[in-house]
Write an enzyme that holds these catalytic residues in place. Structure first.
Site, PDB file in Angstrom:
ATOM      1  CD  GLU A 158      -2.827  -1.022   2.767  1.00  0.00           C
ATOM      2  OE1 GLU A 158      -2.360  -0.518   3.317  1.00  0.00           O
ATOM      3  OE2 GLU A 158      -3.327  -2.621   3.043  1.00  0.00           O
ATOM      4  CG  ASN A 201      -0.685  -7.007  -0.901  1.00  0.00           C
ATOM      5  OD1 ASN A 201      -1.243  -7.335  -2.118  1.00  0.00           O
ATOM      6  ND2 ASN A 201      -1.088  -6.744   0.186  1.00  0.00           N
ATOM      7  CG  HIS A 237      -9.824  -5.980   0.889  1.00  0.00           C
ATOM      8  ND1 HIS A 237      -9.957  -7.010   1.806  1.00  0.00           N
ATOM      9  CD2 HIS A 237      -8.010  -6.315   1.230  1.00  0.00           C
ATOM     10  CE1 HIS A 237      -8.685  -7.347   2.191  1.00  0.00           C
ATOM     11  NE2 HIS A 237      -7.816  -6.651   2.054  1.00  0.00           N
ATOM     12  CD  GLU A 266      -4.144  -7.779   1.710  1.00  0.00           C
ATOM     13  OE1 GLU A 266      -5.831  -6.849   2.015  1.00  0.00           O
ATOM     14  OE2 GLU A 266      -3.177  -7.794   2.369  1.00  0.00           O
ATOM     15  CG  ASP A 268     -12.439  -8.839   2.108  1.00  0.00           C
ATOM     16  OD1 ASP A 268     -12.410  -8.605   1.982  1.00  0.00           O
ATOM     17  OD2 ASP A 268     -12.906  -9.113   3.534  1.00  0.00           O
TER      18      ASP A 268
HETATM   19  C1  XIL Z   1      -6.204  -6.410   8.609  1.00  0.00           C
HETATM   20  C2  XIL Z   1      -6.706  -7.943   9.608  1.00  0.00           C
HETATM   21  O1  XIL Z   1      -7.702  -8.087   9.037  1.00  0.00           O
HETATM   22  C3  XIL Z   1      -7.288  -7.219  10.640  1.00  0.00           C
HETATM   23  O2  XIL Z   1      -7.136  -8.034  11.815  1.00  0.00           O
HETATM   24  C4  XIL Z   1      -5.710  -5.574  11.388  1.00  0.00           C
HETATM   25  O3  XIL Z   1      -6.644  -4.993  12.171  1.00  0.00           O
HETATM   26  C5  XIL Z   1      -5.986  -4.579  10.299  1.00  0.00           C
HETATM   27  O4  XIL Z   1      -5.047  -5.539   9.142  1.00  0.00           O
HETATM   28  N1  XIL Z   1      -4.839  -4.633   3.688  1.00  0.00           N
HETATM   29  C6  XIL Z   1      -4.192  -5.209   4.152  1.00  0.00           C
HETATM   30  C7  XIL Z   1      -3.709  -6.245   5.348  1.00  0.00           C
HETATM   31  O5  XIL Z   1      -2.601  -6.064   3.778  1.00  0.00           O
HETATM   32  O6  XIL Z   1      -3.049  -6.832   6.133  1.00  0.00           O
HETATM   33  C8  XIL Z   1      -5.549  -5.921   6.487  1.00  0.00           C
HETATM   34  O7  XIL Z   1      -4.943  -6.904   7.357  1.00  0.00           O
HETATM   35  C9  XIL Z   1      -6.899  -5.576   5.445  1.00  0.00           C
HETATM   36  C10 XIL Z   1      -5.998  -4.493   4.125  1.00  0.00           C
END
Ligand code: XIL
Length: 448
Positions: A158, A201, A237, A266, A268
């Protein structure tokens, strides 16, 4: 502690290892019906984020162990978890996840080395020169601990601003070291673990847009100048404000065309029922349509522990029941009878060979490595068998997933199934000798 010491200490728990082998054997009969095995049949891995704190819950680990071929520690490898004060590393929770994964033949994604969030406050207090040293020390400390055990690392997470000015986001690294911190992090990562794939990422980069184009331009610049980068992670996401983009596949493909792998890291998707299932199908189909999309990871096992639990964004509900989205993903992955599976297209037309070497040896155990080489045709996936001498047992496996039948270990790829004609990949394993130093026999390699 280095990798060998970690392996030695695990080898001391031979009883646990035998139990893990039995668990794997019990699962092999249903292997083709799971997300991990269906994805492996397509030459991809299918993984999940895992939280160490849930590993004691029987339903959680049963679902994890049955369905997934790769795990990403959800928080346990982040900077605040691993180096809370300068130079003092703590790996207890991350080790729990890695040990669990390896004893079940699952691979591990590393997440994440350099990120503006979940960063301990001491990092922000350093001046530029100290910060540069601390960043490199963090990368070598964390990657060194897991050297050879992580298939892909999110080296930088990020770093770009939303909106797409192409500018980098403000962070201690950006503000004190400038744009070059990303390149410095990747160079340090390559030196720390040359075997790991190194990924950039990010989120909101899933479709073709100004932000993803800014990342694209950076990757293009890196590859043209020889800065080590192997892959780009697309967090993915999604919800109604940020739906699955219609040009998702096209975006993955343009990055792949730069000569890097792409991974969905990641995933979802908030929602429920058939609408959620249809969105998951789109994502899986996009990955499968891009040859260099090597795998997918969903951001958690069950809705009840999701970071966005209110949006019920995952494949299993709070009682670990399979949701319509689960059925959709399994089916999109080909499921039983899909490409590369018994009875599916592509079976039996290509060939491969497997050769074995012992790469490390100590009193109680050894490491073996099998090189799988495609014949004169490209292959989508492979299966290799390793027969262990009596008394020996396998305590860890990497770059493959294993099913046990007595002393015969059948290994399939995790992320490394697809091979161009004549090219090779390797998988490795650690054996507990239990008094026998004999060599294992590597049997037939089957390509599909
Ligand atoms: C999130 C986790 O799922 C949570 O448990 C934590 O509180 C915050 O981080 N992008 C990312 C991940 O790269 O590391 C994040 O994970 C979600 C967004």
């Amino acid at each position: 502690m280095n990798m060998m010491l970690r392996r030695l200490s695990r080898a001391a728990t031979a009883g646990l290892v035998a139990a893990a082998a039995l668990t794997a054997a019990a699962h092999s009969a249903e292997a083709a019906d799971t997300l991990g095995s269906a994805a492996a049949g397509q030459g991809r891995y299918f993984g999940t984020a895992v939280a160490a704190g849930h590993l004691g819950e029987a339903d959680y680990t049963a679902t994890l162990d049955r369905e997934f071929g790769s795990v990403t520690p959800e928080n346990e490898m982040k900077w605040d978890a691993t180096e809370p004060s300068r130079g003092t590393f703590t790996f207890t929770s991350a080790d729990r996840i890695v040990d669990h994964a390896q004893s079940r033949g699952m691979d591990v994604r590393g997440h994440t080395l350099v990120w503006h969030s979940q960063l301990p406050s001491w990092v922000g207090t350093l001046g530029a020169s100290d910060l540069r040293t601390a960043m490199k020390d963090h990368i070598s400390g964390l990657m060194g601990h897991y050297k050879g055990e992580i298939h892909s690392w999110d080296v930088v997470n990020e770093a770009f601003q939303d909106g797409g000015s192409g500018a980098r986001r403000s962070s201690p690294f950006q503000d004190k070291l400038g744009d070059g911190f990303i390149e410095e992090a990747f160079r340090a990562a390559r030196a720390a673990d040359p075997a790991a794939k190194l990924c950039y990422n990010d989120y909101n980069t899933d479709g073709v847009n100004a932000k993803s184009t800014a990342v694209y331009n950076m990757v293009k610049d890196f590859t043209s100048r020889g800065v080590p980068i192997d892959c780009v992670g697309f967090q993915s996401h999604f919800n109604s404000n940020s739906p699955v983009p219609s040009d998702y596949r096209q975006n993955l493909q343009r990055f792949a065309d730069l000569g890097v792998d792409v991974q969905i890291t990641e995933l979802d998707i908030e929602g429920s029922g058939s609408a959620q299932a249809a969105d998951y199908t789109k994502v899986v189909q996009a990955c499968l349509a891009v040859e260099r999309c090597t795998g997918m990871t969903v951001w958690g096992v069950t809705d009840k522990y999701s970071w966005r639990s209110g949006g019920t964004p995952l494949l299993f509900d709070g009682n670990y029941a399979e949701k319509p989205a689960y059925d959709a993903v399994l089916s999109a992955l080909g499921g039983p009878g899909g490409p590369g599976e018994p009875g599916g297209p592509g079976e039996g037309t290509a060939t491969c060979t497997a050769t074995y070497t012992r790469t490390a040896d100590w009193d109680g155990g050894y490491n073996g490595e099998v090189t799988v080489t495609a014949g004169s045709e490209p292959i989508g996936s492979w299966t290799a068998t390793v027969t262990l001498p009596a008394r020996q047992s396998v305590s860890a496996l990497w770059n493959g997933t294993a099913a046990f039948n007595g002393n015969v270990m059948t290994v399939r790829p995790s992320w490394n199934g697809a091979l161009a004609a004549g090219t090779s990949t390797t998988f490795g394993f650690t054996v507990t000798k239990n008094g026998s130093d004999a060599a294992p026999a590597v049997g037939a390699c089957t390509a599909s």
